[in-house]
Write a protein that holds these residues in place. Sequence first.
Motif, PDB file in Angstrom:
ATOM      1  N   GLY A 221       0.827  -1.205   0.000  1.00 41.71           N
ATOM      2  CA  GLY A 221       0.000   0.000   0.000  1.00 41.71           C
ATOM      3  C   GLY A 221       0.860   1.253   0.000  1.00 41.71           C
ATOM      4  N   ALA A 224       2.396   1.648  -3.393  1.00 42.69           N
ATOM      5  CA  ALA A 224       1.407   2.180  -4.340  1.00 42.69           C
ATOM      6  C   ALA A 224       1.275   3.696  -4.153  1.00 42.69           C
ATOM      7  N   ARG A 225       1.228   4.111  -2.889  1.00 42.69           N
ATOM      8  CA  ARG A 225       1.135   5.529  -2.594  1.00 42.69           C
ATOM      9  C   ARG A 225       2.345   6.281  -3.157  1.00 42.69           C
ATOM     10  N   GLY A 351      -3.587  -1.536  -4.173  1.00 40.79           N
ATOM     11  CA  GLY A 351      -3.447  -0.258  -3.483  1.00 40.79           C
ATOM     12  C   GLY A 351      -3.500   0.920  -4.445  1.00 40.79           C
ATOM     13  N   ALA A 352      -2.923   0.742  -5.633  1.00 38.90           N
ATOM     14  CA  ALA A 352      -2.831   1.858  -6.572  1.00 38.90           C
ATOM     15  C   ALA A 352      -4.141   2.075  -7.327  1.00 38.90           C
ATOM     16  N   SER A 386      -3.319   2.544   1.248  1.00 33.39           N
ATOM     17  CA  SER A 386      -2.821   3.412   0.179  1.00 33.39           C
ATOM     18  C   SER A 386      -3.468   4.793   0.208  1.00 33.39           C
TER      19      SER A 386
END
Lengths: 416, 416
Positions: A221, A224-225, A351-352, A386
């Motif tokens: 997550g 992804a962030r 997450g993205a 995320s």
Amino acid sequence: MLRWLLICGLISALAGTASAGFLLSLDWVTRTREAHPWLILLLPLGGLLVGLLYHYFGQSVARGNNQLIEEIHRPRDVIPLRMVPLVLLGTLLTHLVGGSAGREGTAVQMGGALADQLTRWLPGPLRLRRRERPLLLIAGISAGFASVFGTPLAGAVFGLEVFLIGRLRYHALLPSLLAAYGADWVTRLWGVGHTHYYVPAVPTLSVAGVAVALLLGLLSGLTARGFVAAVHGWQGWFGRLMRWAPLRPVAGGALLLLLTWLLGLGPVPDVTRYLGLGVPTIVAAFEAPLPWYAFGLKLLLTSLTLGAGFKGGEVTPLFFIGAALGSALAVVLPLPVALLAGMGFVAVFSGAANTPLACTLMGLELFGLPAAPYLALACVVAYLSSGHGGIYGAQVVGEAKHPARRRDTGRRLGEL
Amino acid sequence: MLRWLLICGLISALAGTASAGFLLSLDWVTRTREAHPWLILLLPLGGLLVGLLYHYFGQSVARGNNQLIEEIHRPRDVIPLRMVPLVLLGTLLTHLVGGSAGREGTAVQMGGALADQLTRWLPGPLRLRRRERPLLLIAGISAGFASVFGTPLAGAVFGLEVFLIGRLRYHALLPSLLAAYGADWVTRLWGVGHTHYYVPAVPTLSVAGVAVALLLGLLSGLTARGFVAAVHGWQGWFGRLMRWAPLRPVAGGALLLLLTWLLGLGPVPDVTRYLGLGVPTIVAAFEAPLPWYAFGLKLLLTSLTLGAGFKGGEVTPLFFIGAALGSALAVVLPLPVALLAGMGFVAVFSGAANTPLACTLMGLELFGLPAAPYLALACVVAYLSSGHGGIYGAQVVGEAKHPARRRDTGRRLGEL
């Protein structure tokens, strides 16, 4: 009912054929670049072509996936058919010169735009009512996603899940499912196969296993962030630096070339493995731990490629980043490397894109049922960690991920 | 996060242990009845005991599953702990004398009620906030469902899907998932296994296969509708006939006994196979086509049992009805009998409970990935064709199944 069967049949044939043609040409392009490594010297030129293409012909379709999502939320205009050749050409050019990009954006945009043309073409009794257009778009997205990855169940749920965060609406359940299985079937009919990722051994669930899944989910997550922030960072930087849009991918291509050359000189001799789709490296991630820097390097190259305006999508690079992250962690975490790579593969994407169910299902379809608990936990935790950000700025927060951020409800990610 | 890990650990231990104990005692009760067929002569007496039990001790927990769903929508009072022993005892009595009922109601009510006790018991730093109680209940339902059937992924999604029609909310995603896998793990730790259903051959998808899946889905949805109408019919009839509630299961038991005797005399010599859970008959449905009347007979006996006030739940009989329906159709439909039985198994349940995703996942967990397209299509079509009705009257229509019934949105099924 019969009407929708026919419509979904048409979407399947269109999107499945488009994906088959795209996958074949992408494969040809990738092999050409690998056979002629000097092609990456053309990165700035390829960037210029992609930039000019979208500047002169593509203003009306430049928002890509986000445009589809916006039309689902607020149907206004039929997606111009030109989205199909433009994204196809843009993606092939990107990959020919070695841009680090994906392919799901292309398939989803082709599927969505082709499906949307039915709004105009369908004769009398089949004609769509206004409120049915979103269903058509969702089915098109599902068809594109399903056929490009060979994961129909995940494709069906992806179309339903991608436009709204925190809620799944069932109104397009049957059209998505039919279009996803149909398009996947059509793509296979054309003789186009998909990469197999092999997760040979999955230990039965234990407390340690749950802990690892939660930890890898959290790291996925955060990764992804970081990816989303990096793409936005590059976008903003190029935007401020160059007011004339077609110059941005030129500069991006030049920077990518410089970076590749510098890295290839010493620290990362095999840096070209990080260009393009990188499927062979993803497969390698399942076999033995990748170096610790692999996921970060791919994150850097992809965010630069896409932030500068090249085309193709984020998903396959996100698979790469996630698989590389999981694979590298096999050195310290007590699970088999293939399982960790598989968990990262779907979790970073979850997450993205904020699509935990589609990603879990994709994991099942690619890696098999025994991995289910690990995949589901990693995808859900990655989704929760995320934040209210993601690769699709047009996604609307249907329900906040955490009660503390309840005031975001109803707003688009791009506004937050 | 750590707090919820601990809470889910507690729910897992409680619900998993309760399910293990329940499954073991249910197994003992079923074997006892099979060894002593005269026990079904006690159907009226068993009915009286169940009736008296709930009349004198169970008024506050008589609404069962619906009570849990109502508390998720509008949290008011903690579910009384007495729900656990009452539903356990009621179910065991029902099965001891040969009532045709299920077991998921019991497991879900035990899981939900036990989880809800944590609202009171948890000390200071772990104490739950008011708005977190629905998450606790959802996690408890997921844990009960997952552990009683050995299908954790389906259990996790069932808890999220069951209280709202047409929408899936993600707020309890992680607690449900953790509680479902945890409870299933605890049940297996106690050495309790689950029935295996074997779907050996799944043909690749074809147009004929899709048509069969859609048709079986439609028939399953209509069967689910018929089941719901039959239960309501018996309920209304017994309610009008006898004002004193404990008499209803007595009359119902007597009627069930009479029916069993009459059917056993001639038309259906093996009628006792349709009593109780009927798991051996479900297994047989996967091996060879059952007679055409099997699904209707089980529908009749179960709706009578439950409509009269016996306890246990609807799901295993719905599995029976669906598997029997699919199995019988193997004589005319061009798919293997095991696959058709598996499709009916999950699809009738999907239509009756309005939970198409949980049922598809359950199908994957029980019958394997290759059956996915058939299972998903059948479950989705059954869901769409069962109308705004179902076995849980407290379900709220979150989004109408068809635009024509939009005005139902926001109302409980029981009100429609």
